[in-house]
Design a protein around this motif. Structure first.
Motif, PDB file in Angstrom:
ATOM      1  N   ASN A 119       0.689  -1.203  -0.031  1.00  0.00           N
ATOM      2  CA  ASN A 119      -0.186   0.094  -0.024  1.00  0.00           C
ATOM      3  C   ASN A 119       0.872   1.002   0.014  1.00  0.00           C
ATOM      4  O   ASN A 119       1.758   1.135   0.805  1.00  0.00           O
ATOM      5  CB  ASN A 119      -0.850   0.185   1.225  1.00  0.00           C
ATOM      6  CG  ASN A 119      -2.077  -1.112   1.080  1.00  0.00           C
ATOM      7  OD1 ASN A 119      -2.329  -1.534   0.049  1.00  0.00           O
ATOM      8  ND2 ASN A 119      -2.596  -0.992   2.206  1.00  0.00           N
ATOM      9  N   GLY A 120       0.502   2.219  -0.769  1.00  0.00           N
ATOM     10  CA  GLY A 120       1.455   3.499  -0.853  1.00  0.00           C
ATOM     11  C   GLY A 120       1.118   4.332  -2.159  1.00  0.00           C
ATOM     12  O   GLY A 120       0.532   3.579  -3.099  1.00  0.00           O
ATOM     13  N   PRO A 121       1.653   5.350  -2.475  1.00  0.00           N
ATOM     14  CA  PRO A 121       1.410   6.107  -3.464  1.00  0.00           C
ATOM     15  C   PRO A 121       2.321   5.430  -4.715  1.00  0.00           C
ATOM     16  O   PRO A 121       3.257   4.717  -4.511  1.00  0.00           O
ATOM     17  CB  PRO A 121       2.097   7.305  -3.162  1.00  0.00           C
ATOM     18  CG  PRO A 121       3.085   7.269  -2.159  1.00  0.00           C
ATOM     19  CD  PRO A 121       2.514   6.072  -1.502  1.00  0.00           C
ATOM     20  N   THR A 122       1.877   5.746  -5.889  1.00  0.00           N
ATOM     21  CA  THR A 122       2.473   5.376  -7.246  1.00  0.00           C
ATOM     22  C   THR A 122       3.365   6.308  -7.768  1.00  0.00           C
ATOM     23  O   THR A 122       3.955   6.038  -8.861  1.00  0.00           O
ATOM     24  CB  THR A 122       1.378   4.876  -7.932  1.00  0.00           C
ATOM     25  OG1 THR A 122       0.524   5.804  -8.475  1.00  0.00           O
ATOM     26  CG2 THR A 122       0.792   3.552  -7.780  1.00  0.00           C
ATOM     27  N   ARG A 169      -6.924   5.881  -7.885  1.00  0.00           N
ATOM     28  CA  ARG A 169      -5.624   6.067  -7.862  1.00  0.00           C
ATOM     29  C   ARG A 169      -4.729   7.260  -8.104  1.00  0.00           C
ATOM     30  O   ARG A 169      -3.966   7.913  -7.447  1.00  0.00           O
ATOM     31  CB  ARG A 169      -4.806   4.776  -8.199  1.00  0.00           C
ATOM     32  CG  ARG A 169      -3.566   4.768  -7.971  1.00  0.00           C
ATOM     33  CD  ARG A 169      -3.349   4.068  -6.492  1.00  0.00           C
ATOM     34  NE  ARG A 169      -2.771   5.301  -5.683  1.00  0.00           N
ATOM     35  CZ  ARG A 169      -2.708   5.238  -4.433  1.00  0.00           C
ATOM     36  NH1 ARG A 169      -3.064   4.073  -3.535  1.00  0.00           N
ATOM     37  NH2 ARG A 169      -2.297   6.253  -3.562  1.00  0.00           N
ATOM     38  N   ARG A 170      -5.137   7.743  -9.422  1.00  0.00           N
ATOM     39  CA  ARG A 170      -4.554   8.947 -10.104  1.00  0.00           C
ATOM     40  C   ARG A 170      -5.150  10.098  -9.393  1.00  0.00           C
ATOM     41  O   ARG A 170      -3.861  11.096  -8.885  1.00  0.00           O
ATOM     42  CB  ARG A 170      -4.914   9.051 -11.527  1.00  0.00           C
ATOM     43  CG  ARG A 170      -4.422   8.092 -12.350  1.00  0.00           C
ATOM     44  CD  ARG A 170      -4.830   8.679 -13.864  1.00  0.00           C
ATOM     45  NE  ARG A 170      -4.068   9.759 -14.242  1.00  0.00           N
ATOM     46  CZ  ARG A 170      -4.505  10.671 -15.233  1.00  0.00           C
ATOM     47  NH1 ARG A 170      -5.704  10.151 -15.967  1.00  0.00           N
ATOM     48  NH2 ARG A 170      -3.865  11.493 -15.511  1.00  0.00           N
ATOM     49  N   VAL A 171      -6.114  10.254  -8.805  1.00  0.00           N
ATOM     50  CA  VAL A 171      -6.698  11.303  -8.026  1.00  0.00           C
ATOM     51  C   VAL A 171      -5.749  11.616  -6.721  1.00  0.00           C
ATOM     52  O   VAL A 171      -5.318  12.581  -6.240  1.00  0.00           O
ATOM     53  CB  VAL A 171      -8.231  11.572  -7.760  1.00  0.00           C
ATOM     54  CG1 VAL A 171      -8.480  12.513  -7.102  1.00  0.00           C
ATOM     55  CG2 VAL A 171      -8.766  11.489  -9.040  1.00  0.00           C
ATOM     56  N   ILE A 172      -5.737  10.459  -5.914  1.00  0.00           N
ATOM     57  CA  ILE A 172      -5.061  10.234  -4.666  1.00  0.00           C
ATOM     58  C   ILE A 172      -3.344  10.632  -4.785  1.00  0.00           C
ATOM     59  O   ILE A 172      -3.007  11.380  -4.133  1.00  0.00           O
ATOM     60  CB  ILE A 172      -4.984   9.020  -4.082  1.00  0.00           C
ATOM     61  CG1 ILE A 172      -6.648   8.523  -3.710  1.00  0.00           C
ATOM     62  CG2 ILE A 172      -4.251   8.641  -3.016  1.00  0.00           C
ATOM     63  CD1 ILE A 172      -6.965   7.135  -3.298  1.00  0.00           C
ATOM     64  N   ASP A 173      -2.933  10.120  -5.963  1.00  0.00           N
ATOM     65  CA  ASP A 173      -1.607  10.531  -6.262  1.00  0.00           C
ATOM     66  C   ASP A 173      -1.179  12.112  -6.373  1.00  0.00           C
ATOM     67  O   ASP A 173      -0.274  12.754  -5.928  1.00  0.00           O
ATOM     68  CB  ASP A 173      -0.956   9.626  -7.423  1.00  0.00           C
ATOM     69  CG  ASP A 173      -0.729   8.370  -6.785  1.00  0.00           C
ATOM     70  OD1 ASP A 173      -0.493   8.211  -5.788  1.00  0.00           O
ATOM     71  OD2 ASP A 173      -0.672   7.348  -7.547  1.00  0.00           O
TER      72      ASP A 173
END
Length: 320
Positions: free
Chosen positions: A133-136, A220-224
């Motif tokens: 788990n974590g950013p990409t 996921r793109r929004v979170i990053d």
């Protein structure tokens, strides 16, 4: 020959004895015949058949045999339309599934055998038991945080810059020094193969400068995207550029959107403007996750949830 007398007439006692023996012998013979007829005509015959295994692999042969006494004819039906008239043999299924094998002996005796045919593909240990788990996406000289999820005793992280194990333990903190796309490798004692996590690292001045991400796009793109801009503020980059990008893109100009903050395990609530101001002056902050909650039937966000932690040393701030 000795004679007895009965009313003055002689009686032969040996003749009476022979007559008794004849009668006894006749009774025994008749009883034997009845027993044999009963055994052959009235008792039910029992099939004596078997299959070697009731669970086989798709590439494995089913071995079958019959030893029924005095059997003359056999019909094996394999539950998929295939048949055999052999007394003994083997059969290979073409598809997985559960089948009922039926044997008919001499046209009237039957017995059934359930068989389960399994996929013959070798089973590989589920590496998905260990996940990352974590950013990409991240920024050069920014500390990123990754967490391993799963039960294991040994965790070894290789981030791809040094060619060696960089961090040990379920939680990994690492700072990239060069831009690029990295495949972070996590090895544990519970997975046969390493688990990989893809991360794109860019220079701080170019990160997301021309990228437009709408709230309705990949989560996921929004979170990053949000996390990277907040981290840029925390690292002392151009406040107005990153702050107003987030306000316009995700909050429709509302600077008072509620922020639910989890900072080193402590929960707090504030508004977006106040949070960003504290972020730019706080120093030593690493933003782990940042996620928005959309308003009903709108692309505008009504709330921002942030998870962050304090780093061991505050990064050097650049003048804004």
């Amino acid at each position: 020959m000795k004679n007895d007398y009965n009313d003055g007439r002689p009686v032969d006692t040996n003749r009476n004895t022979y007559t008794f023996l004849y009668i006894f012998t006749g009774v025994v013979v008749i009883a034997g015949i009845i027993f044999l007829l009963r055994s052959s005509l009235f008792e039910k015959r029992v099939i004596n058949a078997r299959i070697l295994k009731d669970e086989i692999a798709l590439n494995e042969h089913l071995v079958y045999s019959d030893n029924t006494a005095n059997a003359k004819n056999w019909l094996w039906e394999f539950g998929n339309g295939d048949k055999s008239i052999q007394q003994n043999g083997s059969y290979r299924f073409k598809k997985t599934g559960d089948y009922i094998i039926r044997l008919t002996v001499d046209g009237n005796l039957t017995q059934q055998f359930p068989v389960s045919v399994k996929d013959s593909t070798p089973t590989i240990a589920a590496d998905t038991l260990i996940t990352i788990n974590g950013p990409t996406q991240g920024i050069v000289n920014e500390q990123v945080r990754l967490e391993a999820q799963g039960n294991a005793r040994i965790f070894e992280w290789s981030f791809g810059e040094t060619g060696r194990v960089d961090v040990k333990g379920p939680t990994a903190l690492y700072t990239f020094h060069n831009p690029g796309t990295y495949f972070i490798k996590l090895s544990t004692d519970k997975s046969r193969r390493p688990v990989y996590h893809r991360m794109r690292i860019t220079n701080p001045d170019s990160t997301f400068a021309n990228q437009i991400v709408n709230p309705g796009e990949s989560e996921r793109r929004v979170i990053d995207d949000i996390r990277a801009h907040l981290q840029a503020i925390a690292n002392g980059r151009d406040f107005n550029r990153h702050y107003y990008y987030l306000v316009r893109r995700y909050f429709c100009g509302d600077e008072k959107v509620t922020v639910n903050l989890e900072d080193n395990g402590e929960s707090k609530r504030t508004d977006f403007y106040s949070y960003c101001m504290r972020l730019t002056f706080g120093g030593g902050i690493s933003v782990d996750e940042a996620q928005v909650t959309l308003k009903p039937k709108s692309n505008c966000s009504s709330m921002l949830s942030v998870r962050q932690h304090a780093t061991t040393a505050a990064p050097e701030k650049r003048p804004r």
